[in-house]
Design an enzyme around this catalytic site. Structure first.
Site, PDB file in Angstrom:
ATOM      1  N   HIS A   1       0.833  -1.209   0.000  1.00  0.00           N
ATOM      2  CA  HIS A   1       0.000   0.000   0.000  1.00  0.00           C
ATOM      3  C   HIS A   1       0.862   1.251   0.000  1.00  0.00           C
ATOM      4  CE1 HIS A   1      -3.153   2.841   1.158  1.00  0.00           C
ATOM      5  NE2 HIS A   1      -3.952   1.955   0.606  1.00  0.00           N
TER       6      HIS A   1
ATOM      7  N   LYS B   1     -12.031   7.792  -9.349  1.00  0.00           N
ATOM      8  CA  LYS B   1     -11.325   9.059  -9.579  1.00  0.00           C
ATOM      9  C   LYS B   1     -11.791   9.701 -10.882  1.00  0.00           C
ATOM     10  CE  LYS B   1      -6.789   8.956 -10.313  1.00  0.00           C
ATOM     11  NZ  LYS B   1      -6.375   9.676 -11.548  1.00  0.00           N
TER      12      LYS B   1
END
Length: 1020
Positions: free
Chosen positions: A197, A667
Site C-alpha cells: 500500500h 477518480k
C-alpha cells in the site's frame, strides 16, 4: 483527562449494554496512556491535550466558536510541544484501535460456538454482561430450553448470517436442492490478494507492539475473570498484566513512529508475509474444518470443497505497474522468500509431530509400506539413519519424521542458494534429488503415508491432519504471485522489437487497432522467434522481456502454482491482451502449435470508458480461435499436437479472469457512477461468458477506503449482480486493511468465514432485483447525473487542481517514507490523471473532506426526486430496503459522510490558501459544502433516520469517538503544514528566518499524517 469521559446519561446514549466490557478496557488504556504522558512529559502535556480537546463539539465535529482562538494559540506553540501533542494523539488512536480489535475478536469467539437451533437473545446477553461488569460470576448460565449457554462461549449470530453454521441450515429451510449446493461447493474458488500500500504508514516495529498489547489484554481478561470467580477485586496476576500494559505503552512512546528509510519492495514483502507467519498459516485449515463440520451437521451426504477453496495471492514483489523497483530479480527473490517461510513453518510442525507420534513397535503395528519407505530412506540418507537408529529403532514414526525433517532442511538450503544470484548459477532448476523434496506433492506423499498407517491401525492425529491441510493449501509457494504491468509497456516493447527487425511498414504504435490485431494473430500462429538473443534493446524493453523469462523460470522451479496470472493495467483494446500473449510465447509460456498457455491473461478495465468497452473487447477475444483454444487448454485432438514445449496445465479450463478497477473509475467518474458501471460490466460479462461457454471470474480491485471500493466485504459480495459470482471471486486486500483484518486469529477467521459465506449465499440466493429493467434505467439516470456533477467540479473547474494542491497535504504525503512505489505514474506532471488513486483519496481523507467517496451523490438523487417528489422518494426507499446494490451504495456514502468535518476542512482552506487565492477557493469550498449537506439530506431521507449511522449505533459511537480526537490533530497538521510551506517560500527567496529546520517541520507534519490516518482507520 480521558477523551471518552462522559456523564452517566451520556454513557447510556453512547454505549449499549453489550459494550460495557469494551468501555471498561478503553478507560483503563486511556488512564495508562495519560499516566505515561505525565511521567514522560509532565502535566504540561496533559493540560495541553485538554485544551486541544476543547476545539471539539460533543458530536465529534470541530467546534466553530473556539476555532479561531484555538488556531491562534496552536500557531504560537513551540515545535517540540506540537510534536509531542501529535505523537500523544497518534498513540491514543493506535491504542483504542487495538482495544476495539481485541474486543471484536473476543465477541467473535463468543459468537463462534452459537448453535443454529437455540440462540441467546440480545437482552439476555446484555443482562449477562451487566452481571459480569458487576463481578457477580465468571460463568453465567442462561435458560434456553434444554441447553445451557455460557456467556464466554455463546452469543447469538446476527440475523443477517455470516457464518457457516447459519448458512447451511438456512439453505435447508429454503429447500435448496442438495445437488445444487454440491455443484457450487465443487466450483468454490475464493482468492484474496495481498497488495502493498503506497500510503501504509505504520512501521513493522509498531505492528509487533500492537500484537503484544493485544496479547496482554487477552491475558488480563483471563486474570480478571479468574479474580471475579474467586470473589476478589484484584489479584497479583491482574496487576501484573496491567503493569506490563503500562510498560508496553511507555516503550512505544519512546519508539519512532516513522520509517527511518524508504522501504524496498522486499521490505514490503516481509511486511505482507508477516501476517502469514503470525496468523494465516494456521487460520486457513481451521476455516476449512469449520466449513466441513457445518456442512456435515446439516447435509451429511454432501462432499465438502477442497481444502484450498479459499486461499491467498500476492501482488507484493510481482506488481510492477508504475513501480520501477519491482525487477525480475526482485520477483525471483520474493518467490524464494515465500518458499523459505513456508518450509520454516513446516519444519516447526514436523518438530511438534515428533513429540506427538511417539508410538512404539512394542504397542502398535506398522504397515509394510512404512517399513519399505524407511528402508529406502536409510539407503539414500545413511547419515540420518546412523545418527538416530539407536534412539528410534522401536519408534518408526519418529524415524520417518527425522528423514522428513532432513529432506525439508535440504530443500530449504537449496532454496537459500537459489535466492543468492551468485550461488544460483551453479544450480539446475527443478532438480530431482532423492535427499530433498522437488515439490510439495512429494512432501505430502510422505505425510499421507504416516496418516494411512495411523488410520489402518485405528489411530488419528489432529496435528498431522492440520499439517496436511496446510501443505494442501500452501504447497511450497505459500501464496500465488500475480504479475501486473501497464499495457503501454508491452506495446512500447513490441514497437521497439518490430522496428529493430524491420518487419512492419510503419511503427507498431502507429498501426490502427485492426492492423495491430491482424499482425499479432499472425505472429501468434508461428513458432519463429521474434526476440533475438542477446537482447539489443533499451533497458525498459529488455526488462519487459526478462519479466516473462523469469515468470517461465519460476514455473519451472516452483511449479505453476507460484505464478500463473498476468494482469494488464489500463486494458483498452484486444491488442493489449494479444501483446502479452505474444511476449509470453517468446518466453515459452505459450505454444502456438498446441495452442496452450501456462498463464492466464487478465485484462484490467479501470476507467469508466474501459468498463463500458469491456464487453466488446472480450467478445472479440472470444471470437478468436487461438484465444479460445488458449482458454480451453489447447486445440482439440484433431489439431496439430506436435510440440517440443512441456506446458504445465492450467485448471480449470475455459476460465477467464477479468479485473475491474474501483480506484481509477472512482477518480474518473465519482463514487455512484463508478459503482454502477462496475455493476453493469459484471452483468454483461457474465452473460457473454455463458454465451461462449466460458466461466467468468471477476477480480475486484477494491481498496481499503470507500472511495476505492472498500467497506464491509460481506455486504459488498451480497450486493453483486445475481449469477455473476457462481462460487468464484477474487478480491484485493490492500496493505492498509491487513492489520485490521488479519492481525488477530479470530478476526482473521471471522473475515475469511464471512467472505466465504457471502460467496456461497450470493451464488445460491441471488435477489433477482438486478434484472428489473425499470430499476436499472433509474439507476442509469442517477449515475449519469452523479458523474456529471462530479466531473463538473473535478475536471471542469479551472481552479480545482490549485485548490487540491493547496488545501490538502498531497505534496507532503509524497515525501513520506512509506512505499517503494511513486505517488504519480509519470514524473513531473501535477494533474489529476497522473496521480495515483490511493494518494488522491488519502489527501482528501487527511483534510476531512473525503470528497471522492460522496461528491455528486446528493445532486443526482435530488434531481431524480424533483421529478416526482413523493413517488420517487417511496421508490428510493423501496430500493434501499430490497435492492442489495442500492443499499450498499447508500450505506457506504452514509458512513463516509459521518467522517466528514466541514468545519475542519474550511480551516485547511482558510489557513493553507494564499491570500490571493482565497476568493476563488472559497467559491469552490461553498460548492463542496452545498453538495455535502445535500448528500446528507438525501441519505437521511432515504434511510428515514434523524442522524447519520443511527441504524448502526456501535459504528456511530466508534466514529464519533475518533472524530472528536482527530480535531486537535487537524489543527496541529494545518499549523505545521503552514510553517513548512512558509519555510519553502523563504528558501526559494533565499531568505530563511526560521528557528526550525525543514526536516524538523516536515517530521512534525508527517507525524500528523500518521496520527490522522490511525484515527480515521483508513488512508487511501
Amino acid at each position: 483527562m480521558t477523551f471518552t469521559k462522559t456523564s452517566h446519561k451520556e454513557e447510556l446514549s453512547i454505549y449499549s449494554n453489550s459494550e460495557l466490557l469494551l468501555r471498561h478496557r478503553l478507560k483503563l488504556v486511556e488512564n495508562l496512556w495519560e499516566l505515561v504522558l505525565r511521567n514522560e512529559c509532565g502535566q504540561h502535556l496533559v493540560d495541553l491535550l485538554e485544551q486541544l480537546k476543547s476545539a471539539c463539539s460533543p458530536e465529534g465535529q470541530t467546534s466553530e466558536t473556539p476555532k479561531q482562538s484555538v488556531s491562534k494559540w496552536i500557531e504560537q506553540l513551540e515545535l517540540d510541544d506540537a510534536i509531542k501533542a501529535v505523537r500523544a494523539l497518534a498513540l491514543y488512536f493506535q491504542l483504542i484501535n487495538i482495544v476495539e480489535q481485541h474486543y471484536e475478536q473476543r465477541n467473535q469467539k463468543i459468537i463462534r460456538s452459537t448453535t443454529t437451533e437455540d440462540q441467546v437473545n440480545g437482552s439476555q446477553v446484555d443482562s449477562i454482561i451487566d452481571k459480569l461488569i458487576e463481578g457477580e460470576t465468571q460463568k453465567v448460565v442462561v435458560d434456553s430450553g434444554d441447553k445451557d449457554y455460557s456467556y464466554f462461549e455463546q452469543k447469538p449470530n446476527p440475523a443477517s448470517g455470516g457464518t457457516f453454521h447459519w448458512l447451511f441450515p438456512h439453505l435447508q429451510q429454503l429447500n435448496m436442492p442438495p445437488q445444487k449446493i454440491q455443484d457450487l461447493l465443487d466450483e468454490l474458488d475464493i482468492r484474496l490478494v495481498f497488495t502493498a500500500h503506497p500510503t501504509e504508514i505504520v512501521r513493522h516495529t509498531i505492528r509487533k507492539k500492537q500484537r503484544r498489547i493485544s496479547q496482554i489484554l487477552e491475558r488480563l481478561d483471563v486474570a480478571e475473570e479468574s479474580c471475579r470467580a474467586m470473589g476478589l477485586t484484584n489479584s497479583y496476576e491482574a496487576e501484573h498484566f496491567r503493569n506490563r500494559l503500562m510498560d508496553e505503552i511507555q516503550l512505544w512512546w519512546r519508539t519512532d513512529e516513522l520509517h527511518q528509510f524508504k522501504p524496498t519492495v522486499l521490505d514490503e514483502v516481509d511486511y505482507a508475509l508477516h501476517y502469514f507467519q503470525e496468523v494465516l498459516f494456521d487460520s486457513l485449515p481451521h476455516l476449512s474444518k469449520r466449513l466441513q463440520q457445518a456442512l456435515h451437521n446439516t447435509f451429511p451426504k454432501l462432499k465438502p470443497p477442497s481444502h484450498k477453496f479459499c486461499y491467498f495471492g500476492s501482488w507484493v514483489g510481482g506488481d510492477r505497474d508504475g513501480n520501477p523497483f519491482v525487477t525480475p530479480e526482485v520477483t525471483w527473490s520474493t518467490a524464494c522468500y515465500q518458499r523459505n517461510l513456508v518450509i520454516e513453518k513446516y519444519l516447526e510442525s514436523v518438530a511438534k509431530l515428533n513429540d506427538v507420534l511417539s508410538l512404539s513397535l512394542h504397542w502398535c503395528n506398522v504397515l509394510p509400506e512404512l517399513l519399505d519407505s524407511l528402508e529406502k530412506d536409510r539407503i539414500k540418507m545413511p547419515e540420518v539413519y546412523d545418527k538416530l537408529y539407536v534412539r528410534y529403532r522401536q519408534e518408526p514414526y519418529r524415524l520417518k519424521l527425522a528423514f522428513i525433517e532432513k529432506k525439508l532442511e535440504n530443500t530449504k538450503a537449496r532454496n537459500e542458494a537459489l535466492s543468492n544470484p551468485e550461488t544460483r548459477k551453479s544450480i539446475k532448476l527443478a532438480t530431482k534429488d532423492d535427499n530433498l523434496y522437488p515439490s510439495a506433492s512429494d512432501f505430502l506423499e510422505d505425510l499421507n503415508l504416516l496418516k494411512l498407517n495411523l488410520e489402518q491401525t485405528g489411530l488419528n492425529c489432529q496435528e498431522l491432519d492440520h499439517l496436511i491441510f496446510q501443505v494442501d493449501i500452501y504447497g511450497f509457494h505459500l501464496a500465488e504471485l500475480d504479475f501486473r504491468q501497464d499495457s503501454s509497456r508491452h506495446s512500447d516493447a513490441l514497437n521497439e522489437i518490430a522496428e529493430y527487425l524491420g518487419v512492419l511498414d510503419k511503427p507498431y504504435n502507429e498501426l490502427s487497432e485492426e492492423e495491430k490485431t491482424a499482425w499479432l494473430v499472425r505472429e501468434l500462429k508461428t513458432r519463429r522467434p521474434l526476440v533475438p538473443n542477446p537482447i539489443p534493446f533499451s533497458e525498459t524493453t529488455a526488462e519487459t522481456i526478462e519479466t516473462f523469462k523469469v515468470l517461465r523460470a519460476l514455473q519451472v522451479e516452483f511449479g505453476i502454482e507460484i505464478c500463473n496470472t498476468y494482469i494488464i493495467s489500463m486494458t483498452n483494446y484486444v491488442s493489449d491482451v494479444l501483446e502479452v500473449l505474444l511476449l509470453a510465447k517468446e518466453a515459452g509460456l505459450y505454444d502456438p502449435v498446441i495452442g496452450a498457455s501456462s498463464i492466464r491473461i487478465v485484462p484490467l478495465f479501470e476507467t469508466v470508458e474501459d468498463l463500458k468497452r469491456s464487453h466488446s473487447v472480450m467478445k472479440e477475444l472470444f471470437d478468436l480461435p487461438l484465444y479460445r483454444a488458449c482458454l480451453a487448454g489447447g486445440y482439440d485432438s484433431s489439431g496439430d499436437s506436435q510440440s517440443n514445449v512441456t506446458m504445465p496445465k492450467l485448471t480449470p479450463h475455459n476460465l477467464q479472469e477479468i479485473m475491474l478497477g474501483y480506484s481509477d473509475s472512482n477518480k474518473d467518474s465519482g463514487f455512484m457512477s463508478s459503482n454502477w458501471e462496475i455493476h453493469k460490466a459484471q452483468k454483461v460479462l457474465a452473460k457473454l461468458g455463458n454465451a461462449y461457454g466460458v466461466k467468468i471470474k471477476i477480480f475486484h480491485g477494491r481498496g481499503g477506503s470507500v472511495g476505492r471500493g472498500g467497506g464491509p466485504a460481506y455486504a459488498a459480495i451480497l450486493a453483486q449482480p445475481t449469477s455473476t459470482i457462481n462460487g468464484r471471486i477474487k478480491i484485493t486486500e490492500q496493505g492498509e486493511v491487513l492489520a485490521s483484518k488479519y492481525s488477530l486469529p479470530e478476526l482473521a477467521l471471522y473475515n475469511l468465514e464471512t467472505i466465504s459465506t457471502a460467496v456461497i449465499q450470493a451464488s445460491l440466493l441471488g435477489s433477482g432485483f438486478d434484472d428489473i429493467e425499470p430499476w436499472n434505467e433509474i439507476m442509469e439516470e442517477i449515475a449519469i447525473a452523479s458523474r456529471k456533477a462530479y466531473r463538473s467540479l473535478i475536471y471542469e473547474e479551472p481552479d480545482f487542481i490549485d485548490f487540491f494542491l493547496s488545501v490538502t497535504p498531497i505534496e507532503e504525503i509524497s515525501k513520506l517514507q512509506i512505499s517503494s512505489r511513486p505517488a504519480r505514474r509519470k514524473k513531473g506532471k501535477k494533474d489529476i490523471s497522473s496521480l495515483r488513486a490511493i494518494p488522491w483519496v488519502f489527501s482528501w481523507t487527511q483534510s476531512r473532506f473525503l470528497l471522492p467517496a460522496w461528491y455528486g451523490v446528493g445532486t443526482a438523487l435530488q434531481e431524480f426526486l424533483a421529478k416526482e417528489p413523493e413517488e420517487n422518494l417511496k421508490l428510493l426507499r423501496y430500493f434501499y430496503l430490497k435492492w442489495p446494490f442500492f443499499k450498499m451504495v447508500i450505506s457506504k456514502v452514509e458512513m463516509t459522510l459521518s467522517k466528514v468535518d466541514l468545519q475542519m476542512a474550511s480551516h485547511y482552506v482558510e489557513e493553507l490558501a494564499e491570500d490571493e487565492d482565497k476568493e476563488r477557493f472559497h467559491k469552490l469550498f461553498s460548492q463542496i459544502a452545498k453538495e455535502y449537506y445535500l448528500s446528507r439530506e438525501m441519505v437521511l431521507k432515504i434511510n428515514q433516520q434523524e442522524r447519520l449511522l443511527d441504524t448502526d449505533p456501535e459504528l456511530q459511537r466508534s466514529v464519533q469517538l475518533r472524530n472528536g480526537s482527530i480535531v486537535p490533530l487537524g489543527f496541529l497538521q494545518v499549523s505545521l503544514l503552514k510553517r513548512l510551506r512558509e519555510y519553502a517560500n523563504q528558501d526559494k527567496a533565499g531568505l530563511i528566518h526560521f528557528r526550525y529546520s525543514k526536516d524538523e517541520l516536515l517530521r512534525g507534519a508527517l507525524l500528523t499524517i500518521n496520527g490522522i490516518a490511525a484515527g480515521m482507520r483508513n488512508t487511501g
